[in-house]
Design an enzyme around this catalytic site. Structure first.
Site, mmCIF file in Angstrom:
data_model
loop_
_atom_site.group_PDB
_atom_site.id
_atom_site.type_symbol
_atom_site.label_atom_id
_atom_site.label_comp_id
_atom_site.label_asym_id
_atom_site.label_seq_id
_atom_site.Cartn_x
_atom_site.Cartn_y
_atom_site.Cartn_z
ATOM 1 N N MET A 1 57.857 52.158 32.643
ATOM 2 C CA MET A 1 58.312 52.204 31.268
ATOM 3 C C MET A 1 59.597 51.960 31.388
ATOM 4 O O MET A 1 60.988 52.564 30.875
ATOM 5 C CB MET A 1 58.069 53.799 31.000
ATOM 6 C CG MET A 1 56.807 53.946 30.876
ATOM 7 S SD MET A 1 56.219 54.958 30.041
ATOM 8 C CE MET A 1 57.217 57.009 30.781
ATOM 9 N N GLY B 1 60.501 52.050 43.548
ATOM 10 C CA GLY B 1 58.972 52.435 44.025
ATOM 11 C C GLY B 1 58.705 51.020 43.069
ATOM 12 O O GLY B 1 57.941 50.318 43.118
ATOM 13 N N HIS B 2 59.199 50.986 41.837
ATOM 14 C CA HIS B 2 58.992 50.011 40.795
ATOM 15 C C HIS B 2 59.065 48.639 41.699
ATOM 16 O O HIS B 2 58.200 47.409 41.482
ATOM 17 C CB HIS B 2 59.668 49.748 39.701
ATOM 18 C CG HIS B 2 59.926 51.522 38.930
ATOM 19 N ND1 HIS B 2 60.287 51.954 38.360
ATOM 20 C CD2 HIS B 2 58.613 50.737 37.924
ATOM 21 C CE1 HIS B 2 60.229 52.930 38.312
ATOM 22 N NE2 HIS B 2 58.796 52.674 37.365
ATOM 23 N N GLN C 1 51.841 58.645 24.740
ATOM 24 C CA GLN C 1 51.624 58.915 26.587
ATOM 25 C C GLN C 1 52.667 60.658 26.807
ATOM 26 O O GLN C 1 52.437 61.458 27.579
ATOM 27 C CB GLN C 1 51.467 58.146 27.233
ATOM 28 C CG GLN C 1 53.132 57.840 28.128
ATOM 29 C CD GLN C 1 52.639 57.143 29.674
ATOM 30 O OE1 GLN C 1 52.490 55.843 28.739
ATOM 31 N NE2 GLN C 1 53.220 57.420 30.373
HETATM 32 O O1 PAF Z 1 53.108 54.808 35.201
HETATM 33 C C1 PAF Z 1 54.154 55.180 34.583
HETATM 34 O O2 PAF Z 1 55.438 54.533 34.336
HETATM 35 C C2 PAF Z 1 53.456 54.444 32.683
HETATM 36 O O3 PAF Z 1 52.593 56.140 32.751
HETATM 37 C C3 PAF Z 1 52.491 53.430 32.532
HETATM 38 C C4 PAF Z 1 51.805 52.351 34.026
HETATM 39 C C5 PAF Z 1 53.574 52.213 32.885
HETATM 40 C C6 PAF Z 1 52.350 53.215 31.274
HETATM 41 O O4 PAF Z 1 53.088 53.623 30.114
#
Ligand code: PAF
Length: 280
Positions: free
Chosen positions: A30, A36-37, A61
């Site tokens: 997101m 971490g990413h 979400q």
């Molecule tokens: O973990 C996240 O950043 C979000 O929940 C994801 C998996 C990108 C879905 O929007």
């Protein structure tokens, strides 16, 4: 790095790469990217020929609209970071592209979403399953990479993959922590100075709990963690559950499951942080 905004264009480009025999790795995010990413991207690059990252702040979400409004947006900085990290393809869709019409699917995850985040963020995992399944249909990855910090999300995604029969391997990637132990999260940048100073107490307490788990009962360790974190004026525990790593159901004794994790959610002002450790 190639950037796409439409499903049609990215799907067609990925189709060409697949026909050339390339394996496709996918890191859904997101945005507001941190180390971490980037560790997901790093692993994806090692494992797959092509690394695709998506950035989409998925409204379905967010059960708390304030949380959605506060969520950091920085597509230009993110794009630069991904370029530097050697990402091959960035998918940056708008909401219309992901949800041309409202997604009304309701998933049944059995007991998996009846605990922890599922209780405190009603509808959250349904929204995660909606967006991740939609992204899997567009990207058609061979492997997809998710951080272990979102421990329950991983279990939900594995279950969704089983239910919808996606042919994708889900790879769990260890939590990346700051030097003071705080699990990296896009929400950390929303903390003020005092909150940021206290936040590492969460991880510190979880690591202490790992030691205590060798000597004390599940219920004693659970209460100790809650009391220790709550002693800080900045932190308030929403839940701390000690659970079977597969079923996510709370255990009563350390013999109740093969692997047992302690999962915590803590409120720091109006920011919510989560973390977890293996306890047994
Ligand atoms: O973990 C996240 O950043 C979000 O929940 C994801 C998996 C990108 C879905 O929007």
């Amino acid at each position: 790095m190639k950037t796409y905004a439409t499903s049609k264009d990215i799907n067609s480009h990925i189709g060409t790469l697949r026909n050339e025999g390339k394996t496709i790795g996918f890191v859904p995010t997101m945005g507001a990217l941190h180390k971490g990413h980037l560790s997901l991207v790093e692993l994806c690059k090692k494992d797959c020929d092509i690394t695709v990252v998506s950035i989409f702040v998925n409204p379905t979400q967010f059960n708390d609209k304030g949380d959605l409004q506060r969520y950091p947006h920085m597509p230009e900085t993110d794009s630069k970071l991904l370029e530097e990290a050697g990402c091959g393809i960035l998918f940056l869709p708008g909401e219309q592209e992901i949800y041309p019409k409202p997604d009304t699917r309701v998933f049944d995850f059995g007991q998996l979403d009846k605990v922890m985040e599922g209780v405190h963020r009603p509808g959250h995992f349904n929204g995660v399953a909606q967006v991740v399944s939609r992204l899997f249909n567009i990207i058609t990855p061979d492997k997809a990479f998710f951080g272990l910090k979102d421990f329950q999300q991983l279990a939900i995604i594995r279950e969704m993959v089983k239910q919808l029969q996606f042919r994708v391997e889900i790879i769990a990637v260890p939590i990346v922590r700051d030097t003071d132990g705080l699990a990296l999260s896009s929400r950390n940048m929303l903390l003020n100075e005092a909150q940021r100073k206290m936040a590492p107490l969460i991880a510190k307490t979880l690591f202490e709990a790992q030691k205590k788990a060798a000597k004390l009962s599940v219920s004693v360790v659970k209460q100790w963690v809650i009391d220790t974190v709550n002693r800080s004026s900045e932190l308030s525990v929403e839940y701390f559950d000690i659970v079977d790593s597969l079923s996510l159901q709370p255990v009563q004794s350390w013999d109740d499951a093969g692997q047992i994790f302690g999962c915590i959610a803590v409120r720091v002002g109006n920011i919510r942080l989560i973390d977890n450790v293996r306890l047994s």
